[in-house]
Design an enzyme around this catalytic site. Structure first.
Site, PDB file in Angstrom:
ATOM      1  N   GLU A 428      53.202  30.370  52.543  1.00 63.52           N
ATOM      2  CA  GLU A 428      52.615  31.003  50.937  1.00 63.52           C
ATOM      3  C   GLU A 428      50.840  30.965  50.862  1.00 63.52           C
ATOM      4  OE1 GLU A 428      55.080  31.086  47.619  1.00 63.52           O
ATOM      5  OE2 GLU A 428      53.912  31.666  46.611  1.00 63.52           O
ATOM      6  N   ASP A 503      59.741  28.877  42.995  1.00 66.80           N
ATOM      7  CA  ASP A 503      59.541  29.669  42.054  1.00 66.80           C
ATOM      8  C   ASP A 503      59.789  31.132  42.599  1.00 66.80           C
ATOM      9  OD1 ASP A 503      57.051  30.522  43.010  1.00 66.80           O
ATOM     10  OD2 ASP A 503      55.972  29.793  41.709  1.00 66.80           O
TER      11      ASP A 503
END
Ligand code: 0RA
Length: 641
Positions: A428, A503
């Protein structure tokens, strides 16, 4: 031969049979993992469900007791307790000690022997350290108990009961020397029992978890059967029309039920069952359904000029776009085929489903022209999108043919060309991608950074998906193609590793990735090529020593034991991959010697529930997503689907 000799010979056979089960449990229940453990419950419940199908049982109570023994009680007629003269013992004892004795006695009623592992109660008994059974009949309570399948005593009457009480209550304790896992998972049982209740209309199943301080209870009772199953599967989607189309009938001694309803998604959500057991690979019943669907809609669309004479026919895929459907057949001697024996082979099932669905669906469409038109128009849109997608795909194909394997520019490929040695990290964000490129082992590790969130494929049609750059990059990097083009032999990496921040956003991106893989390349997951990287949550430093902790529990453990709680400890909470330098990222997350990888798996028995989960997480409706997250917040460590 005298009577006693006969009895003796029988006895020896029984003991040999039970020994065989204990020696090779996998042959009888598939595996000794958690899956096999749960199969024990399904086996006992399915016997009670057979009694419900015969019309005699209305309620089944399943309880997980403290210590993970299971109790299944039904209010059927009670297993016969009379003498079985051939065996020289009570029929009850025969059921629990003789292999394959289930349902072979007593006449009448509609008996469908279970599907893949319909092996009978004796197998559960053989694999339990303790099993006890009570039968309530004519004011008496009959009882027998066993250890590892061997009866403690003959069947005896232990008590009186109400004259009108009837049924069977079984309690068993799975043998922990046989099963690798002996703790029952409430949600696994809940999903399966809910499904069983949907497939057996009118039957009430109550599941209770009595292990905790507060008992957990769920009750499943669906008067509408598979019609309600379809409504449940569509609950997070917008239905295209209010009715659930339902067909039911009996042909060639096969009982056929079909329920279906379209929604505004683009996936085919068809699930087929034989004798209440899911057939992940379909088979003749599914083929019959698909044939009937395609034929009936094309005939309707042509007859009503929705499809002009010069226009091409709708394909099955067009009509099944956004369809949720359940096909359920009950058949006396199912034959299973295919590598995993999960595909129905009985050829008569094809004709039975085809004729029942064709006839009743034709009638339904005539009676409901608005719905009919609605579905035909959605199918026409699908046809056009399919055509556009084909053009886009042909274009990429031609491009690759011209330019060779045109790999995406952002891909930092590895140098080793043998896929077996290679892995690709999908990372990411560009910054983490940069660290990963520095950190990696160039020979075997490729890095593909993705910018921001990838397209939510749950909400997009194929043509848009082909147009999305992040998705195109993954498709070309993997090399396999998607859908009907998919070819696993072209896979360029043995491991596809999704690496996102630890997260909520990272979890969301990982879920988007998994949705894409699940919908377009499910084989990659099924064959075990997809993994989640596990970055650490904490770095702890003390006197130039460094530790990493991957969970709060681990952090506490380290502090309490190895490191010791000390004011000089420096504890850093990582918020994202970007906070680690290349060396740290390598050490904690990428180094094959040290990292933790979680392999993503699909349980073939749970596919309808997986669909509900994905649409809950990825669909348009906000409220069910919030509920799901609240309900599951406690369990999020487990990311397998
Ligand atoms: C065959 C005949 C009868 C009952 C059953 C099977 C039966 C089997 C199971 C397994 C679990 N629960 C069950 N309940 C009933 C009828 C016996 C009679 O009428 O005496």
């Amino acid at each position: 031969m005298g009577k006693e000799n006969e009895y003796g010979a029988d006895q020896i056979q029984i003991l040999e049979g039970l020994e065989a089960v204990r020696k090779r449990p996998g042959m009888y229940i598939g595996s000794t993992s958690a899956r096999g453990l749960h199969h024990l419950v399904y086996e006992i419940v399915d016997n009670a469900v057979d009694e419900a199908l015969a019309g005699y049982c209305k309620n089944i109570y399943v309880t997980i007791n403290p210590g993970d023994s299971i109790t299944v009680e039904d209010d059927g007629r009670g297993i016969p307790v009379g003498m079985n003269h051939k065996a020289g013992k009570s029929a009850l004892e025969v059921v629990y000690t003789v292999l394959h004795a289930g349902g072979k006695f007593g006449g009448g009623g509609y008996k469908v022997s279970g599907g893949l592992h319909g092996v009978g109660a004796s197998v559960v008994n053989a694999l339990s350290t303790m099993l006890s059974v009570e039968v309530y009949k004519e004011g008496k309570v009959y009882f027998q108990s066993y250890q590892k399948g061997k009866p403690d005593e003959p069947v005896k009457i232990i008590d009186d009961c109400e004259l009108d009480k009837h049924g069977t209550k079984v309690t068993f304790q799975p043998d922990n020397t046989i099963f690798e896992e002996t703790v029952y998972d409430y949600d696994t049982l809940k999903q399966r029992l809910r499904e069983t209740a949907f497939l057996t209309k009118g039957l009430r199943i109550v599941l209770c978890d009595a292990r905790g301080e507060e008992p957990r209870v769920h009750e499943f009772h669906y008067a509408g059967g598979i019609k309600e199953f379809v409504t449940y599967l569509n609950k997070n989607k917008e239905a295209l029309y209010p009715e659930v189309i339902y067909c039911e009938g009996m042909r060639d001694n096969i009982y056929v039920e079909v329920a279906m309803q379209h929604n505004d998604s683009y996936n085919d959500g068809t699930y087929s069952f034989v004798n209440n057991i899911i057939t992940p690979e379909g088979g003749t019943h599914l083929a019959g359904f698909r044939n009937a669907l395609t034929k009936t809609f094309n005939a309707y669309a042509r007859a009503n000029k929705i499809l002009k004479d010069n226009e091409p026919a709708l394909t099955g895929e067009d009509i099944r776009e956004g369809l949720t459907a359940i096909i359920s057949v009950k058949i006396e001697e199912p034959q299973f085929e295919g590598q995993t024996k999960q595909k129905l082979g009985n050829s008569e099932a094809r004709g039975a489903v085809d004729s029942i669905v064709s006839e009743q669906l034709t009638y339904f469409l005539e009676q409901n022209p608005t719905v009919a038109k609605n579905i035909c128009e959605k199918s026409l849109l699908a046809q056009r999108a399919r055509e556009a997608a084909r053009k886009a795909r042909d274009l990429t194909r031609r491009k690759t043919a011209l330019e060779g394997m045109a790999l995406p520019g952002k891909l930092a490929d590895c140098s080793d060309k043998d896929p077996k040695n290679c892995e690709i990290f999908i990372v990411e964000g560009d910054s983490a991608g940069g660290s990963a490129k520095t950190a990696r082992s160039r020979a075997t590790q490729a890095i593909l950074p993705l910018r921001g969130k990838i397209l939510n494929v749950e909400k997009a049609r194929l043509d848009r998906i082909y147009g999305n750059n992040e998705i195109k990059a993954m498709i070309t990097a993997f090399g396999t193609g998607i859908h009907e083009d998919f070819d696993i032999s072209k896979l360029r990496y043995d491991k596809i590793i999704i690496m996102t921040d630890a997260d909520v956003d990272g979890a969301h991106i990982a879920t988007l990735m998994l949705t894409f893989l699940y919908r377009f390349m499910p084989e990659l997951i099924k064959q075990g090529h997809v993994y989640l990287a596990t970055p650490p949550l904490y770095k702890i430093e003390k006197n130039k020593n460094v530790w990493y902790a991957y969970s709060d529990d681990e952090l506490n453990n380290l502090l309490n034991n190895e490191i010791g709680r000390d004011g000089n400890n420096k504890i850093q909470r990582y918020k994202g991959l970007g906070e680690m330098d290349a060396e740290q990222l390598w050490e904690t997350t990428m180094d094959p010697e040290k990292r933790i990888l979680k392999r993503v798996m699909i349980d073939e028995e749970k596919t309808s529930e997986i669909d509900v989960t994905f649409t809950t997480l990825m669909g348009d409706k906000v409220e069910p997503r919030r509920e799901f997250i609240e309900e599951n917040a406690k369990y999020v460590q487990n990311l397998d689907i």
